[in-house]
Design an enzyme around this catalytic site. Structure first.
Site, mmCIF file in Angstrom:
data_model
loop_
_atom_site.group_PDB
_atom_site.id
_atom_site.type_symbol
_atom_site.label_atom_id
_atom_site.label_comp_id
_atom_site.label_asym_id
_atom_site.label_seq_id
_atom_site.Cartn_x
_atom_site.Cartn_y
_atom_site.Cartn_z
ATOM 1 N N SER A 182 0.848 -1.224 -0.065
ATOM 2 C CA SER A 182 -0.047 -0.087 0.007
ATOM 3 C C SER A 182 1.013 1.467 0.021
ATOM 4 O O SER A 182 1.656 1.504 -1.169
ATOM 5 C CB SER A 182 -1.107 0.009 1.334
ATOM 6 O OG SER A 182 -1.968 0.881 1.091
ATOM 7 N N ASP A 356 -10.349 -5.332 -3.938
ATOM 8 C CA ASP A 356 -9.823 -4.368 -2.904
ATOM 9 C C ASP A 356 -10.736 -3.100 -3.036
ATOM 10 O O ASP A 356 -10.505 -2.326 -4.364
ATOM 11 C CB ASP A 356 -8.290 -4.042 -3.364
ATOM 12 C CG ASP A 356 -7.631 -3.498 -2.210
ATOM 13 O OD1 ASP A 356 -8.075 -2.329 -1.686
ATOM 14 O OD2 ASP A 356 -6.270 -3.418 -2.021
ATOM 15 N N HIS A 387 -7.635 -5.615 0.239
ATOM 16 C CA HIS A 387 -6.527 -4.577 0.855
ATOM 17 C C HIS A 387 -5.946 -5.572 1.950
ATOM 18 O O HIS A 387 -4.776 -5.828 2.186
ATOM 19 C CB HIS A 387 -6.837 -3.386 1.123
ATOM 20 C CG HIS A 387 -5.824 -2.616 0.939
ATOM 21 N ND1 HIS A 387 -5.284 -2.109 -0.139
ATOM 22 C CD2 HIS A 387 -5.271 -1.712 1.700
ATOM 23 C CE1 HIS A 387 -4.217 -1.071 0.055
ATOM 24 N NE2 HIS A 387 -4.081 -1.073 1.342
#
Ligand SMILES: *[C@@H]1O[C@H](CO)[C@@H](O)[C@H](O)[C@H]1NC(C)=O
Ligand SMILES: *[C@@H]1O[C@H](CO)[C@@H](O)[C@H](O)[C@H]1NC(C)=O
Length: 424
Positions: A182, A356, A387
């Site tokens: 991320s 996600d 995620h």
């Protein structure tokens, strides 16, 4: 004689104080254990590693702009039965997370354990602002707002390079392999675009759900949260709030307090996590939810939250937007300039999930298609992968690890005999 007596009194006072201090810390922890917190949620990186039989080290890294960061290392995985491979691997956490996020799902699923079990020399940094890296040579994070005057861009420009250089120096290596999740993926791209001198220090970058522009973020709750920080940044500064969602802050304390209960963790907390991201039934164990709330949210600056708020409303991967007049001053343009993705010539592998709701497939595909050297843009097979699965799923060995393994192997060697001889 007198000085000896004096010294021993001083020493014993010091000793006493250490004991009292430890008892105090111990009491707090024991109190929480009695109240039903899970043990792992109260442990730090080295304590978790020790609990599960892994040898770890704690290192201190100072950046060019004087932030003091804590980086951990697992020198040898418990299930590693061969020579350690080179180059070292850097495993970077995401927004509001810490090194501990890689351990919250336990030794059968946490990537920190799994990658060191594959016999890699694993380094796990913490970026400025989280609970391990809230220190500075000159600034006091409790008093000086300048400490909090950063976003992901400074993390990319200072923290990651400092961590890489530290690892290279300490292990006498000339390159590392990078894995980033991320924010840890997006900052990798920023660094390589802004500081091309780091290209030569990286063999491959494996980016898990990299956060760049967030144009197509689907999570309404996440949008609401980031928009709040973006819209209220001047007001927050006015009332003296510079830090967002620290560990030990009210949000984390309440979340940890509620989610320590197994039934609440399995219902309310699970539902809440799904609202921030998306629903993926069965992927995250209830025990993991109980543990992760001790380490998440781990804190960052309100400016960084505002930066990601801007990313929701941009169609580019760009620098911090200070508003027209200050942009003109800082950048010479009314709009913040985009990061030059063409300059990121290091080989990159992108791994992401179709479900996600934070870094959406559309945005990740967009960034992949704008990078010059993408070896593979890989979708995890499970269509519900999202995620949080990267750090918290119990199925990482099945869905994410094989792809990471494939590229780490391709870009690693066994250390030659003389290497182990001189630097065992
Ligand atoms: C982690 O816990 C150990 C044992 O209590 C302690 O010695 C160490 O300083 C802690 N590390 C950090 C960074 O807090
Ligand atoms: C972006 O980087 C590429 C490759 O280094 C370079 O050729 C190009 O001029 C850069 N573009 C801008 C706008 O700086």
């Amino acid at each position: 004689m007198v000085s000896k007596v004096f010294l021993s009194i001083l020493l014993s006072l010091n000793f006493l104080e250490t004991i009292v201090g430890e008892t105090r810390a111990l009491n707090e922890r024991e109190l929480k254990l009695v109240k039903g917190y899970s043990l792992d949620s109260l442990l730090n990186f080295t304590e978790l590693a020790t609990e599960y039989g892994y040898a770890s080290e704690q290192h201190t890294v100072t950046t060019e702009d004087d932030y003091i960061l804590t980086m951990f290392r697992i020198t040898r995985g418990k299930n590693c039965h061969g020579p350690i491979r080179k180059p070292p691997v850097l495993l970077m956490h995401g927004l509001l997370m810490s090194s501990d996020s890689w351990m919250d799902s336990g030794p059968k699923a946490g990537l920190a354990y799994l990658i060191s079990d594959l016999c890699y020399d694993l380094w796990v940094p913490n970026v400025r602002g989280n609970y391990y890296s809230k220190k500075h040579v000159k600034l006091d994070p409790a008093k000086d707002y300048e400490f909090w005057d950063f976003s992901a861009i400074e993390i990319a420009y200072y923290d990651i390079p400092a961590s890489i250089d530290y690892i290279l120096k300490h292990t006498m290596s000339d390159k590392i392999n990078y894995i980033g999740f991320s924010q840890g993926g997006g900052t990798f791209l920023m660094m390589n675009s802004e500081r091309p001198e780091y290209h030569d220090k990286i063999r491959v970058g494996i980016l898990l759900e990299p956060a760049t522009r967030l144009t197509y973020t689907r999570s309404q709750l996440f949008r609401f949260l980031l928009d709040y920080y973006q819209a209220n940044l001047p007001y927050l500064y006015q009332i003296g709030i510079y830090e967002a969602l620290p560990q030990g802050g009210i949000v984390q304390e309440i979340a940890a307090f509620l989610c320590k209960n197994y039934v609440i963790a399995d219902t309310v907390c699970r539902y809440f996590l799904s609202l921030i991201d998306s629903f993926h039934p069965g992927s995250i164990k209830t025990e993991t939810i109980r543990v992760l709330m001790g380490h998440f949210p781990a804190g960052t600056s309100v400016k960084n939250m505002a930066y990601y708020g801007q990313a929701l409303n941009a169609d580019m991967f760009q620098k911090f937007d200070y508003g027209r007049s200050r942009n003109l001053q800082m950048y010479g343009t009314a709009q913040p300039p985009p990061f030059n993705l063409s300059a990121v010539t290091v080989p990159v592998v992108v791994i992401h999930g179709r479900n996600d709701f934070l870094t959406s497939p559309a945005d990740v595909d967009w960034v992949s298609s704008n990078l010059p050297n993408v070896l593979e843009n890989y979708y995890v097979v499970d269509p519900l992968s999202n995620h949080f699965d990267v750090t918290y799923s119990q199925f990482t060995t099945r869905f994410i690890l094989p792809k990471i393994m494939e590229y780490l192997e391709k870009f690693s060697q066994y250390r030659d005999i003389y290497w182990d001889f001189y630097f065992p």
